[in-house]
Design a protein around this motif. Structure first.
Motif, PDB file in Angstrom:
ATOM      1  N   LYS A 153      -5.841  -0.767   3.533  1.00  0.00           N
ATOM      2  CA  LYS A 153      -6.151   0.340   4.447  1.00  0.00           C
ATOM      3  C   LYS A 153      -6.935  -0.167   5.653  1.00  0.00           C
ATOM      4  CE  LYS A 153      -9.169   3.701   3.561  1.00  0.00           C
ATOM      5  NZ  LYS A 153      -9.833   4.858   2.968  1.00  0.00           N
ATOM      6  N   SER A 154      -7.868  -1.078   5.411  1.00  0.00           N
ATOM      7  CA  SER A 154      -8.638  -1.631   6.528  1.00  0.00           C
ATOM      8  C   SER A 154      -7.764  -2.496   7.433  1.00  0.00           C
ATOM      9  CB  SER A 154      -9.833  -2.433   6.011  1.00  0.00           C
ATOM     10  OG  SER A 154      -9.410  -3.615   5.377  1.00  0.00           O
TER      11      SER A 154
ATOM     12  N   HIS B  59      -6.292  -1.325  -2.421  1.00  0.00           N
ATOM     13  CA  HIS B  59      -5.894  -0.223  -1.537  1.00  0.00           C
ATOM     14  C   HIS B  59      -6.845  -0.147  -0.334  1.00  0.00           C
ATOM     15  CE1 HIS B  59      -4.315   3.673  -0.358  1.00  0.00           C
ATOM     16  NE2 HIS B  59      -5.560   4.059  -0.203  1.00  0.00           N
ATOM     17  N   GLN B  60      -8.134  -0.244  -0.576  1.00  0.00           N
ATOM     18  CA  GLN B  60      -9.117  -0.212   0.512  1.00  0.00           C
ATOM     19  C   GLN B  60      -8.913  -1.390   1.466  1.00  0.00           C
ATOM     20  OE1 GLN B  60     -10.009   2.879   0.368  1.00  0.00           O
ATOM     21  NE2 GLN B  60     -12.193   2.529   0.562  1.00  0.00           N
TER      22      GLN B  60
ATOM     23  N   HIS C 127      -8.138   0.199  -6.603  1.00  0.00           N
ATOM     24  CA  HIS C 127      -8.885   0.816  -5.502  1.00  0.00           C
ATOM     25  C   HIS C 127      -9.298  -0.230  -4.466  1.00  0.00           C
ATOM     26  CE1 HIS C 127     -11.385   3.703  -3.413  1.00  0.00           C
ATOM     27  NE2 HIS C 127     -12.397   2.846  -3.474  1.00  0.00           N
TER      28      HIS C 127
ATOM     29  N   LEU D 209      -4.664  -2.005   8.031  1.00  0.00           N
ATOM     30  CA  LEU D 209      -3.820  -1.089   8.798  1.00  0.00           C
ATOM     31  C   LEU D 209      -4.611  -0.300   9.829  1.00  0.00           C
ATOM     32  CD1 LEU D 209      -1.639   0.252   5.862  1.00  0.00           C
ATOM     33  CD2 LEU D 209      -0.811  -1.056   7.831  1.00  0.00           C
TER      34      LEU D 209
ATOM     35  N   ALA E 161       0.835  -1.206   0.000  1.00  0.00           N
ATOM     36  CA  ALA E 161       0.000   0.000   0.000  1.00  0.00           C
ATOM     37  C   ALA E 161       0.867   1.253   0.000  1.00  0.00           C
ATOM     38  CB  ALA E 161      -0.919   0.004   1.218  1.00  0.00           C
TER      39      ALA E 161
ATOM     40  N   VAL F 288      -6.646   2.251   9.092  1.00  0.00           N
ATOM     41  CA  VAL F 288      -6.730   3.641   8.651  1.00  0.00           C
ATOM     42  C   VAL F 288      -8.178   3.950   8.303  1.00  0.00           C
ATOM     43  CG1 VAL F 288      -5.974   5.299   6.900  1.00  0.00           C
ATOM     44  CG2 VAL F 288      -4.385   3.586   7.768  1.00  0.00           C
ATOM     45  N   CYS F 289      -8.676   5.077   8.781  1.00  0.00           N
ATOM     46  CA  CYS F 289     -10.054   5.451   8.483  1.00  0.00           C
ATOM     47  C   CYS F 289     -10.076   6.627   7.513  1.00  0.00           C
ATOM     48  CB  CYS F 289     -10.810   5.798   9.759  1.00  0.00           C
ATOM     49  SG  CYS F 289     -10.091   7.152  10.681  1.00  0.00           S
ATOM     50  N   ASP F 290     -11.216   6.852   6.918  1.00  0.00           N
ATOM     51  CA  ASP F 290     -11.377   7.958   5.971  1.00  0.00           C
ATOM     52  C   ASP F 290     -11.452   9.278   6.719  1.00  0.00           C
ATOM     53  OD1 ASP F 290     -11.411   6.336   3.708  1.00  0.00           O
ATOM     54  OD2 ASP F 290     -13.562   5.974   3.896  1.00  0.00           O
TER      55      ASP F 290
END
Length: 72
Positions: free
Chosen positions: A58-59, A54-55, A51, A61, A44, A63-65
């Motif tokens: 991100k989850s 990557h999402q 996409h 890790l 990442a 990481v939130c929006d």
């Protein structure tokens, strides 16, 4: 025999690290574990990903929006 010292200088550290890690694994001080491409979270940060992938990373890790709440 002519040697390319510039090339050797850049790859010498690989040999040193390779033998160091191999010795640690042999002495059972570390355990090396295989991770498939779908589990390489560091991708990442280092690769261009779809996409969806990557999402997914991100989850993993945590990481939130970020939502903008207007102009600062």
């Amino acid at each position: 025999m002519k040697r390319n010292l510039a090339f050797h200088g850049k790859t010498k550290h690989i040999d040193v690290y390779h033998h160091f890690i191999r010795k640690l694994a042999t002495d059972e001080k570390i355990m090396l574990k295989f991770y498939s491409t779908n589990e390489q979270i560091a991708d990442a940060f280092t690769k261009s990903l779809s996409h969806a992938k990557h999402q997914f990373f991100k989850s993993l890790l945590g990481v939130c929006d970020f939502e903008s709440r207007g102009k600062f």
